[in-house]
Motif scaffolding. Structure first.
Motif, PDB file in Angstrom:
ATOM      1  N   LEU A  91      -4.764   4.473   4.691  1.00 39.51           N
ATOM      2  CA  LEU A  91      -5.827   5.344   4.057  1.00 39.51           C
ATOM      3  C   LEU A  91      -5.615   6.828   4.678  1.00 39.51           C
ATOM      4  O   LEU A  91      -5.833   7.858   4.027  1.00 39.51           O
ATOM      5  CB  LEU A  91      -7.227   4.807   4.810  1.00 39.51           C
ATOM      6  N   ARG A  92      -5.188   7.061   6.115  1.00 40.46           N
ATOM      7  CA  ARG A  92      -4.923   8.341   6.464  1.00 40.46           C
ATOM      8  C   ARG A  92      -3.640   9.027   5.678  1.00 40.46           C
ATOM      9  O   ARG A  92      -3.752  10.270   5.424  1.00 40.46           O
ATOM     10  CB  ARG A  92      -4.651   8.345   7.989  1.00 40.46           C
ATOM     11  N   SER A  93      -2.667   8.065   5.437  1.00 40.36           N
ATOM     12  CA  SER A  93      -1.595   8.638   4.623  1.00 40.36           C
ATOM     13  C   SER A  93      -2.061   8.985   3.303  1.00 40.36           C
ATOM     14  O   SER A  93      -1.370   9.985   2.944  1.00 40.36           O
ATOM     15  CB  SER A  93      -0.486   7.583   4.780  1.00 40.36           C
ATOM     16  N   ALA A  94      -2.715   8.175   2.613  1.00 42.60           N
ATOM     17  CA  ALA A  94      -3.216   8.692   1.488  1.00 42.60           C
ATOM     18  C   ALA A  94      -3.856  10.020   1.461  1.00 42.60           C
ATOM     19  O   ALA A  94      -3.350  10.934   0.648  1.00 42.60           O
ATOM     20  CB  ALA A  94      -4.226   7.548   0.899  1.00 42.60           C
ATOM     21  N   ARG A  95      -4.801  10.327   2.390  1.00 43.83           N
ATOM     22  CA  ARG A  95      -5.300  11.467   2.453  1.00 43.83           C
ATOM     23  C   ARG A  95      -4.506  12.741   2.975  1.00 43.83           C
ATOM     24  O   ARG A  95      -4.420  13.766   2.241  1.00 43.83           O
ATOM     25  CB  ARG A  95      -6.252  11.699   3.703  1.00 43.83           C
TER      26      ARG A  95
ATOM     27  N   HIS B 158      -1.353  12.945   2.050  1.00 39.89           N
ATOM     28  CA  HIS B 158      -0.575  13.266   0.754  1.00 39.89           C
ATOM     29  C   HIS B 158      -1.371  13.751  -0.396  1.00 39.89           C
ATOM     30  O   HIS B 158      -1.003  13.891  -1.441  1.00 39.89           O
ATOM     31  CB  HIS B 158       0.279  11.912   0.606  1.00 39.89           C
ATOM     32  N   GLY B 159      -2.537  13.931   0.019  1.00 43.45           N
ATOM     33  CA  GLY B 159      -3.606  14.434  -1.122  1.00 43.45           C
ATOM     34  C   GLY B 159      -3.706  13.389  -2.220  1.00 43.45           C
ATOM     35  O   GLY B 159      -3.921  13.767  -3.421  1.00 43.45           O
ATOM     36  N   LEU B 160      -3.681  12.193  -1.950  1.00 43.40           N
ATOM     37  CA  LEU B 160      -3.820  11.050  -2.846  1.00 43.40           C
ATOM     38  C   LEU B 160      -5.245  10.486  -2.729  1.00 43.40           C
ATOM     39  O   LEU B 160      -5.687  10.364  -1.530  1.00 43.40           O
ATOM     40  CB  LEU B 160      -2.858  10.007  -2.771  1.00 43.40           C
ATOM     41  N   PRO B 161      -5.672   9.816  -3.747  1.00 47.23           N
ATOM     42  CA  PRO B 161      -7.078   9.252  -3.722  1.00 47.23           C
ATOM     43  C   PRO B 161      -7.104   7.988  -2.954  1.00 47.23           C
ATOM     44  O   PRO B 161      -5.997   7.596  -2.805  1.00 47.23           O
ATOM     45  CB  PRO B 161      -7.216   8.637  -5.087  1.00 47.23           C
ATOM     46  N   GLN B 162      -7.950   8.007  -2.016  1.00 45.60           N
ATOM     47  CA  GLN B 162      -7.978   7.034  -0.939  1.00 45.60           C
ATOM     48  C   GLN B 162      -8.457   5.525  -1.541  1.00 45.60           C
ATOM     49  O   GLN B 162      -9.505   5.748  -2.337  1.00 45.60           O
ATOM     50  CB  GLN B 162      -8.805   7.388   0.239  1.00 45.60           C
ATOM     51  N   PHE B 163      -7.919   4.633  -1.028  1.00 49.19           N
ATOM     52  CA  PHE B 163      -8.586   3.137  -1.559  1.00 49.19           C
ATOM     53  C   PHE B 163      -9.262   2.427  -0.418  1.00 49.19           C
ATOM     54  O   PHE B 163      -9.001   2.763   0.925  1.00 49.19           O
ATOM     55  CB  PHE B 163      -7.297   2.464  -2.146  1.00 49.19           C
ATOM     56  N   GLU B 164      -9.839   1.625  -0.764  1.00 52.13           N
ATOM     57  CA  GLU B 164     -10.187   0.600   0.326  1.00 52.13           C
ATOM     58  C   GLU B 164      -9.538  -0.555   0.167  1.00 52.13           C
ATOM     59  O   GLU B 164      -8.730  -1.066  -0.796  1.00 52.13           O
ATOM     60  CB  GLU B 164     -11.737  -0.121  -0.085  1.00 52.13           C
ATOM     61  N   MET B 165      -9.029  -1.078   1.373  1.00 53.85           N
ATOM     62  CA  MET B 165      -8.197  -2.526   1.363  1.00 53.85           C
ATOM     63  C   MET B 165      -8.733  -3.504   0.706  1.00 53.85           C
ATOM     64  O   MET B 165      -9.897  -3.850   0.943  1.00 53.85           O
ATOM     65  CB  MET B 165      -7.914  -2.778   2.793  1.00 53.85           C
ATOM     66  N   PRO B 166      -7.960  -3.944  -0.196  1.00 58.98           N
ATOM     67  CA  PRO B 166      -8.701  -5.158  -1.004  1.00 58.98           C
ATOM     68  C   PRO B 166      -8.898  -6.389  -0.013  1.00 58.98           C
ATOM     69  O   PRO B 166      -8.286  -6.607   0.891  1.00 58.98           O
ATOM     70  CB  PRO B 166      -7.374  -5.693  -1.979  1.00 58.98           C
ATOM     71  N   ALA B 167     -10.119  -7.150  -0.684  1.00 60.36           N
ATOM     72  CA  ALA B 167     -10.260  -8.253   0.300  1.00 60.36           C
ATOM     73  C   ALA B 167      -9.242  -9.192   0.410  1.00 60.36           C
ATOM     74  O   ALA B 167      -8.905  -9.943   1.720  1.00 60.36           O
ATOM     75  CB  ALA B 167     -11.586  -8.961   0.004  1.00 60.36           C
ATOM     76  N   ARG B 168      -8.636  -9.527  -0.781  1.00 56.36           N
ATOM     77  CA  ARG B 168      -7.322 -10.473  -0.728  1.00 56.36           C
ATOM     78  C   ARG B 168      -6.022  -9.588  -0.592  1.00 56.36           C
ATOM     79  O   ARG B 168      -5.564  -8.956  -1.546  1.00 56.36           O
ATOM     80  CB  ARG B 168      -7.382 -11.207  -1.797  1.00 56.36           C
ATOM     81  N   PHE B 169      -5.588  -9.734   0.675  1.00 58.93           N
ATOM     82  CA  PHE B 169      -4.421  -8.990   0.834  1.00 58.93           C
ATOM     83  C   PHE B 169      -3.646  -9.562   1.989  1.00 58.93           C
ATOM     84  O   PHE B 169      -3.944  -9.868   3.022  1.00 58.93           O
ATOM     85  CB  PHE B 169      -4.793  -7.454   1.385  1.00 58.93           C
ATOM     86  N   PRO B 170      -2.079  -9.749   1.726  1.00 58.45           N
ATOM     87  CA  PRO B 170      -1.444  -9.318   0.493  1.00 58.45           C
ATOM     88  C   PRO B 170      -1.673 -10.527  -0.478  1.00 58.45           C
ATOM     89  O   PRO B 170      -2.176 -11.517  -0.277  1.00 58.45           O
ATOM     90  CB  PRO B 170      -0.039  -9.250   0.998  1.00 58.45           C
TER      91      PRO B 170
ATOM     92  N   PRO C 243       0.984  -1.241  -0.041  1.00 57.41           N
ATOM     93  CA  PRO C 243      -0.164  -0.023   0.065  1.00 57.41           C
ATOM     94  C   PRO C 243       0.911   1.459   0.230  1.00 57.41           C
ATOM     95  O   PRO C 243       0.580   2.244  -0.949  1.00 57.41           O
ATOM     96  CB  PRO C 243      -0.870  -0.057   1.395  1.00 57.41           C
ATOM     97  N   TYR C 244       1.843   1.299   0.639  1.00 60.27           N
ATOM     98  CA  TYR C 244       2.712   2.536   0.821  1.00 60.27           C
ATOM     99  C   TYR C 244       3.611   2.606  -0.453  1.00 60.27           C
ATOM    100  O   TYR C 244       3.753   3.615  -0.959  1.00 60.27           O
ATOM    101  CB  TYR C 244       3.883   2.654   2.064  1.00 60.27           C
ATOM    102  N   GLY C 245       3.909   1.444  -1.189  1.00 61.70           N
ATOM    103  CA  GLY C 245       4.513   1.443  -2.569  1.00 61.70           C
ATOM    104  C   GLY C 245       3.486   2.190  -3.318  1.00 61.70           C
ATOM    105  O   GLY C 245       4.007   2.764  -4.282  1.00 61.70           O
ATOM    106  N   CYS C 246       2.465   1.730  -3.384  1.00 62.14           N
ATOM    107  CA  CYS C 246       1.263   2.504  -4.516  1.00 62.14           C
ATOM    108  C   CYS C 246       1.277   3.906  -4.271  1.00 62.14           C
ATOM    109  O   CYS C 246       1.217   4.543  -4.950  1.00 62.14           O
ATOM    110  CB  CYS C 246      -0.074   1.704  -4.106  1.00 62.14           C
ATOM    111  N   LEU C 247       1.172   4.406  -2.863  1.00 61.17           N
ATOM    112  CA  LEU C 247       1.006   5.593  -2.619  1.00 61.17           C
ATOM    113  C   LEU C 247       2.177   6.494  -3.165  1.00 61.17           C
ATOM    114  O   LEU C 247       2.182   7.666  -3.734  1.00 61.17           O
ATOM    115  CB  LEU C 247       0.851   5.949  -1.065  1.00 61.17           C
ATOM    116  N   ALA C 248       3.215   5.633  -2.842  1.00 62.65           N
ATOM    117  CA  ALA C 248       4.647   6.598  -3.098  1.00 62.65           C
ATOM    118  C   ALA C 248       4.890   6.575  -4.804  1.00 62.65           C
ATOM    119  O   ALA C 248       5.433   7.340  -5.275  1.00 62.65           O
ATOM    120  CB  ALA C 248       5.926   5.553  -2.460  1.00 62.65           C
ATOM    121  N   SER C 249       4.257   5.631  -5.316  1.00 66.24           N
ATOM    122  CA  SER C 249       4.448   5.483  -6.892  1.00 66.24           C
ATOM    123  C   SER C 249       3.545   6.801  -7.344  1.00 66.24           C
ATOM    124  O   SER C 249       4.088   7.364  -8.758  1.00 66.24           O
ATOM    125  CB  SER C 249       3.824   4.432  -7.468  1.00 66.24           C
ATOM    126  N   GLN C 250       2.786   7.201  -6.725  1.00 66.41           N
ATOM    127  CA  GLN C 250       2.025   8.466  -7.313  1.00 66.41           C
ATOM    128  C   GLN C 250       2.653   9.912  -6.995  1.00 66.41           C
ATOM    129  O   GLN C 250       2.229  10.986  -7.067  1.00 66.41           O
ATOM    130  CB  GLN C 250       0.648   8.516  -6.492  1.00 66.41           C
TER     131      GLN C 250
END
Lengths: 203, 203
Positions: B70-74, B76-88, B16-23
């Motif tokens: 989710l709080r970190s997404a917000r 950093h001003g990034l779109p918030q996601f819902e956690m995937p049901a299958r994770f990781p 998840p933090y990788g996804c946010l950092a990629s943005q």
């Protein structure tokens, strides 16, 4: 006017990021008319709950963390320390002393906490040693005989155990850990989110 | 004029933090005339080295982390996601595809990475499924038959293995992980230190 709730600040006295956070949290709280409630905890007990261990003992992560402690000190404009040769240390002794001081002389608890952090990280005093820990309280007018008696007092041990159990019940799993109006923030690197939370009332 | 070295950006597609950092990383790099070298890795392999496991499976820390993503997404001003049901999820399939795309169509590797992150975190597509992963490459003109062939190609598996081994040799133990002129930065929450490093040349 209703007083705003304090910021709960949980820390272990052997935590480098806790030591750094202890030098930042009061000014941050003051900017937003908050007080800080200081809670010494024992990460050793927490780690039994989480099944984790000291950061510095994890392969790869350990080496990185030692670099990051010092870089984070510089980043935050704080005095840099050298890692103590003995690290981590058990912190029952200084945490019990703080638990006792908090009860019998509450105004001296925060200065005593800072003295412990400073002695351990910046002067490499082994604060797990009762003689050293008790001596560090003398400048605050806390008499050695009374401090040694407190260390032997089962009620003080129980009070610290209750503090640690209460922290775990609230979800605390690391140091530093903050709770603001029910919102948890873990780590020196969440002070930025914590401050925005105080500014915005939640985001 | 000597070109500045790229920022090495290591990530796992299930992070998840990788996804946010990629943005965030490209705009940051651009502000300082840097390029970014994207490295898909496999945290599962790294965890065997460090003896750790997925953050979300650690008692107390797991619950906190889901809130913090989710709080970190917000923050950093990034779109918030819902956690995937299958994770990781295991990420060999999309990581092998990216390793292959990086070699045969390097200009499409970064858009393909973003498509994988977006599909998994924002659309809950199971990108560990070869059919789904391959289909996500079609909009970039990457033909399904060739992509499936790449997934079966031992040379592609070897190339990813070499990338992961090389990452571990450089000390990479998490996602996102950045290396700038030899200095390592772990975590979305070190982008601030990384940026200061770029500004100051080290601090």
């Amino acid at each position: 006017v209703t007083a705003k709730a304090p910021i709960d600040f949980y820390f272990d006295l052997s935590s480098p990021y806790g030591c750094l956070a202890s030098q930042k949290i009061e000014a941050l709280a003051h900017r937003h008319d908050r007080s800080v409630e200081w809670h010494p905890i024992l990460l050793g007990v927490v780690f039994k709950k989480t099944g984790t261990g000291p950061l510095t003992e994890i392969p790869l992560k350990g080496e990185y963390s030692k670099r990051d402690f010092l870089r984070s000190a510089r980043f935050h404009g704080l005095p840099q320390f050298e890692m103590p040769a003995r690290f981590p240390i058990p912190t029952q002794v200084p945490a019990r002393l703080l638990t006792w001081v908090k009860r019998v002389a509450p105004g001296r608890m925060v200065p005593a906490t800072k003295a412990f952090f400073h002695a351990y990280f910046y002067k490499h005093v082994d604060i797990s040693d009762p003689e050293h820990a008790v001596a560090l309280l003398a400048p605050f007018g806390i008499e050695g005989h009374a401090a040694h008696a407190a260390l032997a007092d089962p009620a003080v041990k129980d009070a610290l155990r209750a503090e640690v159990d209460g922290a775990i019940e609230r979800g605390v799993f690391g140091s530093p850990y903050f709770i603001v109006d029910g919102e948890p923030f873990w780590g020196l690197d969440r002070l930025d989110q914590l401050e925005r939370w105080l500014v915005t009332g939640g985001f």
